[in-house]
Design an enzyme around this catalytic site. Sequence first.
Site, PDB file in Angstrom:
ATOM      1  N   GLU A 205      -5.020  -5.121  10.850  1.00  0.00           N
ATOM      2  CA  GLU A 205      -4.034  -4.055  10.990  1.00  0.00           C
ATOM      3  C   GLU A 205      -4.283  -3.280  12.288  1.00  0.00           C
ATOM      4  O   GLU A 205      -5.099  -2.343  12.304  1.00  0.00           O
ATOM      5  CB  GLU A 205      -4.134  -3.087   9.811  1.00  0.00           C
ATOM      6  CG  GLU A 205      -3.860  -3.723   8.462  1.00  0.00           C
ATOM      7  CD  GLU A 205      -3.324  -2.692   7.492  1.00  0.00           C
ATOM      8  OE1 GLU A 205      -2.237  -2.921   6.963  1.00  0.00           O
ATOM      9  OE2 GLU A 205      -3.972  -1.650   7.303  1.00  0.00           O
TER      10      GLU A 205
ATOM     11  N   GLU B  30      -6.704   4.527   8.183  1.00  0.00           N
ATOM     12  CA  GLU B  30      -6.460   5.939   7.893  1.00  0.00           C
ATOM     13  C   GLU B  30      -7.701   6.569   7.259  1.00  0.00           C
ATOM     14  O   GLU B  30      -7.998   7.748   7.478  1.00  0.00           O
ATOM     15  CB  GLU B  30      -5.223   6.083   6.993  1.00  0.00           C
ATOM     16  CG  GLU B  30      -3.952   5.814   7.793  1.00  0.00           C
ATOM     17  CD  GLU B  30      -2.765   5.361   6.987  1.00  0.00           C
ATOM     18  OE1 GLU B  30      -2.813   5.405   5.743  1.00  0.00           O
ATOM     19  OE2 GLU B  30      -1.764   4.931   7.614  1.00  0.00           O
TER      20      GLU B  30
ATOM     21  N   GLY C 184       2.758   2.156  10.680  1.00  0.00           N
ATOM     22  CA  GLY C 184       3.710   3.246  10.497  1.00  0.00           C
ATOM     23  C   GLY C 184       4.475   3.630  11.751  1.00  0.00           C
ATOM     24  O   GLY C 184       5.112   4.680  11.793  1.00  0.00           O
TER      25      GLY C 184
ATOM     26  N   ASN D 222       0.857  -1.178   0.000  1.00  0.00           N
ATOM     27  CA  ASN D 222       0.000   0.000   0.000  1.00  0.00           C
ATOM     28  C   ASN D 222       0.898   1.235   0.000  1.00  0.00           C
ATOM     29  O   ASN D 222       1.530   1.537   1.010  1.00  0.00           O
ATOM     30  CB  ASN D 222      -0.888  -0.025   1.264  1.00  0.00           C
ATOM     31  CG  ASN D 222      -1.688   1.250   1.436  1.00  0.00           C
ATOM     32  OD1 ASN D 222      -1.798   2.059   0.516  1.00  0.00           O
ATOM     33  ND2 ASN D 222      -2.252   1.424   2.626  1.00  0.00           N
ATOM     34  N   TRP D 223       0.955   1.894  -1.142  1.00  0.00           N
ATOM     35  CA  TRP D 223       1.847   3.060  -1.244  1.00  0.00           C
ATOM     36  C   TRP D 223       1.246   4.299  -0.584  1.00  0.00           C
ATOM     37  O   TRP D 223       1.918   5.326  -0.492  1.00  0.00           O
ATOM     38  CB  TRP D 223       2.155   3.348  -2.723  1.00  0.00           C
ATOM     39  CG  TRP D 223       3.225   2.460  -3.307  1.00  0.00           C
ATOM     40  CD1 TRP D 223       3.689   1.282  -2.783  1.00  0.00           C
ATOM     41  CD2 TRP D 223       3.972   2.683  -4.508  1.00  0.00           C
ATOM     42  NE1 TRP D 223       4.667   0.755  -3.589  1.00  0.00           N
ATOM     43  CE2 TRP D 223       4.865   1.598  -4.669  1.00  0.00           C
ATOM     44  CE3 TRP D 223       3.971   3.684  -5.488  1.00  0.00           C
ATOM     45  CZ2 TRP D 223       5.753   1.500  -5.745  1.00  0.00           C
ATOM     46  CZ3 TRP D 223       4.842   3.584  -6.568  1.00  0.00           C
ATOM     47  CH2 TRP D 223       5.727   2.503  -6.688  1.00  0.00           C
ATOM     48  N   LYS D 224       0.001   4.226  -0.177  1.00  0.00           N
ATOM     49  CA  LYS D 224      -0.681   5.382   0.430  1.00  0.00           C
ATOM     50  C   LYS D 224      -0.502   6.623  -0.460  1.00  0.00           C
ATOM     51  O   LYS D 224      -0.486   6.492  -1.677  1.00  0.00           O
ATOM     52  CB  LYS D 224      -0.150   5.635   1.844  1.00  0.00           C
ATOM     53  CG  LYS D 224      -0.122   4.376   2.702  1.00  0.00           C
ATOM     54  CD  LYS D 224       0.116   4.690   4.148  1.00  0.00           C
ATOM     55  CE  LYS D 224       0.338   3.398   4.909  1.00  0.00           C
ATOM     56  NZ  LYS D 224       0.234   3.560   6.346  1.00  0.00           N
TER      57      LYS D 224
ATOM     58  N   GLY E  51       2.872  -1.157   4.220  1.00  0.00           N
ATOM     59  CA  GLY E  51       2.890   0.246   3.828  1.00  0.00           C
ATOM     60  C   GLY E  51       4.293   0.684   3.452  1.00  0.00           C
ATOM     61  O   GLY E  51       4.775   0.449   2.348  1.00  0.00           O
ATOM     62  N   GLY E  52       4.984   1.299   4.410  1.00  0.00           N
ATOM     63  CA  GLY E  52       6.290   1.913   4.147  1.00  0.00           C
ATOM     64  C   GLY E  52       7.278   1.016   3.431  1.00  0.00           C
ATOM     65  O   GLY E  52       7.963   1.456   2.492  1.00  0.00           O
TER      66      GLY E  52
ATOM     67  N   SER F 173       3.720  -2.204  10.232  1.00  0.00           N
ATOM     68  CA  SER F 173       5.184  -2.186  10.432  1.00  0.00           C
ATOM     69  C   SER F 173       5.872  -3.496  10.042  1.00  0.00           C
ATOM     70  O   SER F 173       6.864  -3.890  10.654  1.00  0.00           O
ATOM     71  CB  SER F 173       5.534  -1.802  11.877  1.00  0.00           C
ATOM     72  OG  SER F 173       5.089  -0.478  12.142  1.00  0.00           O
TER      73      SER F 173
ATOM     74  N   HIS G 267      -9.421   0.965   5.294  1.00  0.00           N
ATOM     75  CA  HIS G 267      -8.121   1.195   5.956  1.00  0.00           C
ATOM     76  C   HIS G 267      -8.339   2.135   7.136  1.00  0.00           C
ATOM     77  O   HIS G 267      -9.138   3.070   7.060  1.00  0.00           O
ATOM     78  CB  HIS G 267      -7.128   1.794   4.954  1.00  0.00           C
ATOM     79  CG  HIS G 267      -5.721   1.777   5.456  1.00  0.00           C
ATOM     80  ND1 HIS G 267      -5.272   2.667   6.398  1.00  0.00           N
ATOM     81  CD2 HIS G 267      -4.672   0.965   5.164  1.00  0.00           C
ATOM     82  CE1 HIS G 267      -3.996   2.405   6.671  1.00  0.00           C
ATOM     83  NE2 HIS G 267      -3.607   1.376   5.932  1.00  0.00           N
TER      84      HIS G 267
HETATM   85  C1  PEP Z   1      -0.613   0.044   5.990  1.00  0.00           C
HETATM   86  O1  PEP Z   1      -0.642   1.166   5.537  1.00  0.00           O
HETATM   87  O2  PEP Z   1      -1.539  -0.723   5.733  1.00  0.00           O
HETATM   88  C2  PEP Z   1       0.530  -0.359   6.795  1.00  0.00           C
HETATM   89  C3  PEP Z   1       0.503  -1.534   7.358  1.00  0.00           C
HETATM   90  O3  PEP Z   1       1.590   0.544   6.927  1.00  0.00           O
HETATM   91  P1  PEP Z   1       3.056   0.247   7.511  1.00  0.00           P
HETATM   92  O4  PEP Z   1       3.504  -1.078   6.935  1.00  0.00           O
HETATM   93  O5  PEP Z   1       3.878   1.380   7.062  1.00  0.00           O
HETATM   94  O6  PEP Z   1       2.913   0.136   8.993  1.00  0.00           O
END
Ligand code: PEP
Length: 243
Positions: free
Chosen positions: A164, A96, A170, A10-12, A224-225, A203, A94
């Site tokens: 999640e 967010e 993050g 997920n590049w957000k 994500g990251g 993470s 999500h």
């Molecule tokens: C996400 O955005 O779904 C996520 C899990 O982010 P990260 O891996 O950066 O914690």
Amino acid sequence: MSRRKLAAGNWKMNGLRAHLDEARALAAAHPAPSVGVLLCPPATLLAPMAEALKGSAVALGGQDCHAAPKGAHTGDIAAAMLADAGASHVIVGHSERRADHGETDADVAAKVRAAWQVGLVAVVCLGETEAQRDAGETLGVIGAQLAGSLPDGATASNTVIAYEPVWAIGTGRTPDRDQIAEVHDFLRRAVPDAATMLLYGGSVNPANASDIFAIANVDGALVGGASLKADDFGQIIQALERA
Ligand code: PEP
């Protein structure tokens, strides 16, 4: 039962056209992965990424869709538009979006229906806040989100669930093995189709991926990251292949 596995990125709200090189590098490094690989870039990159990934094993997904098929919803994107741009999946619910846009479980369920309508696989996100975990409410929260966010008709073919924890996204913090196992065991029993893939998200990185994928009922990750760099995401894909 052997279930399929999926590494989803997920590049957000990250990525300009120059970053398509990371997607190309990922596809080139993993021409025939033994697990599913999915990238969910921002909407502006869907069509060019579809072009960049043509003929590769990497699937494409949106990060959200509107519940309506079309209409007067400035700034929103219909599920059919994602499919038209080359997506096969869409992330919905999500945390967010739940936090930033006040999305409720009912909103998420409506988006899941919209996704199914056009043949997209819905990647439905669930997760407790830190306060809810501290209060011992985790399974109650997850159960309520699952019941409210998943319409009738969910199968392993049209739905993926991503657990999640909000406090792990993050932050560099992850739940311990028992905490992940407890929620994934609960979800395995709660999903209507036992073959549904259950992803962990929060993470995940190259250093912790193998340990997380060794946990029962974890079928992959929503990342994500660490999905922004082909090398990091590639190491996570390899960890899932080995699991
Ligand atoms: C996400 O955005 O779904 C996520 C899990 O982010 P990260 O891996 O950066 O914690």
